[in-house]
Each structure stands twice: as C-alpha cells, then as structure tokens.
Design an enzyme around this catalytic site. Sequence first.
Site, short mmCIF file in Angstrom:
data_model
loop_
_atom_site.label_atom_id
_atom_site.label_comp_id
_atom_site.label_asym_id
_atom_site.label_seq_id
_atom_site.Cartn_x
_atom_site.Cartn_y
_atom_site.Cartn_z
N THR A 131 -93.47 33.93 -27.88
CA THR A 131 -93.89 32.56 -28.15
C THR A 131 -93.63 32.24 -29.62
O THR A 131 -93.82 33.09 -30.50
CB THR A 131 -95.35 32.29 -27.73
OG1 THR A 131 -95.65 30.91 -28.00
CG2 THR A 131 -96.35 33.17 -28.46
N GLU A 132 -93.15 31.02 -29.87
CA GLU A 132 -92.70 30.60 -31.19
C GLU A 132 -93.74 30.86 -32.27
O GLU A 132 -93.41 31.13 -33.43
CB GLU A 132 -92.35 29.11 -31.20
CG GLU A 132 -91.09 28.75 -30.43
CD GLU A 132 -91.37 28.37 -28.98
OE1 GLU A 132 -92.23 29.02 -28.35
OE2 GLU A 132 -90.72 27.44 -28.49
N ASN A 133 -95.01 30.71 -31.91
CA ASN A 133 -96.05 30.80 -32.93
C ASN A 133 -96.46 32.24 -33.25
O ASN A 133 -97.51 32.47 -33.83
CB ASN A 133 -97.28 29.98 -32.51
CG ASN A 133 -97.81 30.37 -31.16
OD1 ASN A 133 -97.06 30.50 -30.20
ND2 ASN A 133 -99.11 30.56 -31.06
N GLY A 134 -95.61 33.20 -32.90
CA GLY A 134 -95.78 34.52 -33.47
C GLY A 134 -96.39 35.61 -32.62
O GLY A 134 -97.13 36.44 -33.13
N SER A 137 -90.47 35.07 -36.27
CA SER A 137 -90.41 34.58 -34.90
C SER A 137 -89.08 33.89 -34.63
O SER A 137 -88.45 34.09 -33.58
CB SER A 137 -91.57 33.61 -34.65
OG SER A 137 -91.55 33.17 -33.31
#
Lengths: 223, 241
Positions: free
Chosen positions: A48-51, A90
Amino acid sequence: MSAKLSNAQIAWRAAQDIPDGAYVNLGIGFPEMVAKFKPEGREVVYHTENGILGFGEAPPPGEEDWDLINAGKKPVTLKPGAAFFHHADSFAMVRGGHLDVAILGAYEVAENGDLANWSTGPGSVPAVGGAMDLVHGARRVAVITDHVTKNGKPKLVTKCSLPLTGVGCVTRVYTSLAVVDIVDACFVLREKLPGMSLDELQGLTGAVLVVEGGIGDLIVPEV
Amino acid sequence: MAMNVVWPDIKAAIADIEDGSSVMIGGFGGAGAPIELIGALIERYRKTGSPGSLTVVNNNAGNGAVGIAAMIDAGMVAKMVCSFPRSSDPKAFTERYLAGRIELELVPQGTLAERIRAAGAGIPAFYTPTSYGTQLAEGKPIAEFDGRYYVQERWLKADVALIKAELADRTGNLTYNKAARNFAPLMAMAAATTIVQAKRIVEPGGIDPEHVVTPGIFVDRIVEVADPRQEEVLLREGARQ
C-alpha cells in the site's frame, strides 16, 4: 448465465492470474476486492502506497488501529513478515519496477494501452493519488472495469476522451463481459462470456477486438 | 547540554511561523497527523490573525473539521500542494476550491514524496516516468533516457515541517508508530525548521540506534504531547478544532 459479471466476479477472474509469490498493489475501491479471491495456496504480498508491505484484511469492528490503514484510509491488519517504510521508499518500490502487478479501476482504456482513471474533467476536484506512479512502475498493469459506462457507453475505446493517467501502460483488461489483452496497440480478445456472440461484444466495444487464435470462455463462479 | 532540541511549550515552538510560509504537515489521512501542533497554530491564528496565507503540503487536503480541514476553515491556508484532495468529508477544501478561494497544486503521490526527498537531499530536479503524456506534465521539460520518456520534476522545500512522532530523544532522533510514518521522514529533511510533537521524549541512548527512523540532524524542535489525539478518532466523534 447472467448477462454480465458482477464486480465481485470480475475481481475473482483477475485474482486467478496473480502468480504465487507476487508483490501486488490494488487500487483503492473496487480493485481492493481482488484480495478476497486470491486462490488457495498462493502467497501474495500486498503493497500500500502509505508505507506497508504485507497487510491483511480489516480488523473486527472495535479493534481498528487508525495508524494502521491502507491507501483507501481503511483500517487493516498485518501479516507475519510485514514491513513499514516511508513514502519515498514506498514509491521506489513502485517506480523502481519492484512490484509485479498493479490492478486499477478505469473510466476509459484505449487500444494502445492509454488509461484514464483520475479526472472526469472540469467542474470537479481533481485527485490523482498514486495512480500515475503505479501505471509506470508495476511490471504488469491490469484494469478491472465494467465493459460499458452506466449510460451504456463503451469504456474500451480507440482514444481516451478524459484526461490520461498514463500512456501505453495497460497490458490486460478484465471487464464484465470479456478478458482483453493489449498487444501492439490492439485489443486482443482472450475470453468472452459464452452466452454472448462476438458481434454483440464488438457492438459494446469502442474499438476493434482482434481475434488471434481461440477465444476462451469467461466462466466465473457465483461469488 | 548543547545538543537539546526539546522545547517546553508547544505555543512557543510554533510562535515564529510567519505569514505566507510554506508548511509541510506529516500524515496520510489521520495516520500521523500532528493534531496538537496544528491546534496550536490555529489558536495563534484565531488570536492574532497570523500566520495566514500559508501554503500547506500534505498528501490530502483535510477531512471533516479537524487538522488541515480546520486550518482551511479558519481561513489561514492560501494554497494546498497534495495528491488527493478528496476524503470522506472534504467540504472545507472543496467549497473553497470550487469558489476559487484556495489554490491547488496537484502532484502525483510518488512525485510528491520524491520532490520532498530531493529537497532534503539537495537535488534540485530529477526525471520520472510518472505523469508523462498527461496534463500534470504540461510545461515541464521532457527527456529521453534509454528509449523511454521522462518528466523533469523539481525539488519541493518548505519553511517549516510539522510532524508527529512516537519516541524522540533530546537530540532529535525519532521513531514513528506503524503507518503514521508516511511522509514525515521526508518532510523532516526538506524543511528549514522541523517541529516535532512526540509522545515520549527519552534521554540519548533510550532509542536503539538500529531503530532510529529519522536521525536528529533533521530535527530542530521537539515538544512532548503525551496523549496525542488521533484525527480519525476525532472525525468519528464529530469533533471541531
């Protein structure tokens, strides 16, 4: 046989093609559903993009940790072996070509692989998120979508009319009626609903469907 | 102790942020949003009319009536730089944007992260495939490398970064909680002054060097906020800030 696949059935079909051991990013909204249908016995790590790498399904109500969310801002849990990292790492995973598969939604897909999925044009608030990064980073960029819009307009077109997310980036499209690959700037039909004729399908498609070899039956269980 | 960036008072820590500043604010949705630092800034603005006309950098453009949405509601934000100005309750931003009262610079999420990182690393520009052939590449230099086209993007610096950390030591070393990390380590590098609210401040050595995520060299001020509010929890309570 119903006239078209439900969203869950489209997600099921897309999930069958995710290989064992793949690192996968699922776009927010409809594509998130793909995770539910991962075939038994395959190990897949979700990014997921947020890490986070290695997140799992939502926690039971009341057990949400709001520092543990996915890109859709929904609470998730962690699988053993999960990792946290900051946003530049990320997107190094994304843009550095380290993700195997990205599955995204679409407003329109063009026969050359152009994708429009972030802006419906003037009068709305534009929001792009990580879509423009994902389309150029993942090794395989697949789209899941209804075959036509709510008003019956084709979503598979010769040229996108809406603002582009990326140029020539989509390699496969799973729709409510068919599975279509993009090869040398052409839609190549791989599978279609067995109850639908090629002419009927072509009539709902805004660009030529090339037939190359055989057309498989798109058979999906009720899910 | 020369190497001590701990400030006793949150109000003092944000007191010199000027009108027209660019302010990076950590957080992705509610995860990592420095609610107490934002609260102190809003309180100062309400009392003194300053700092106004801010440019705020964050992935989003606020949600509900807390955090960045409360800053926008208070009227202190002139421009948002973000990737995704939508949320479950985006009214504060959307109304002003559609009325032409707030500016938006929309940046793809990975480009936003890399522009901030580049600023922190002293790299004025870089090339990325992201946004090539789209509206968001208009006016930017394009170059071909090894047969593929790339868009030139510039670094993104800020006057101030406001960040929420889990642990800090008095030299400024930081850890974060889970996915609350997101943009914070990048913003800490890219801002001229990085101001951190930490849940607990420990003596040097209290954080294992193997576990330090943001080294103290990037941190200028730390205040302890022992029981920080979580933005998402506040939203669900219907809170206003």
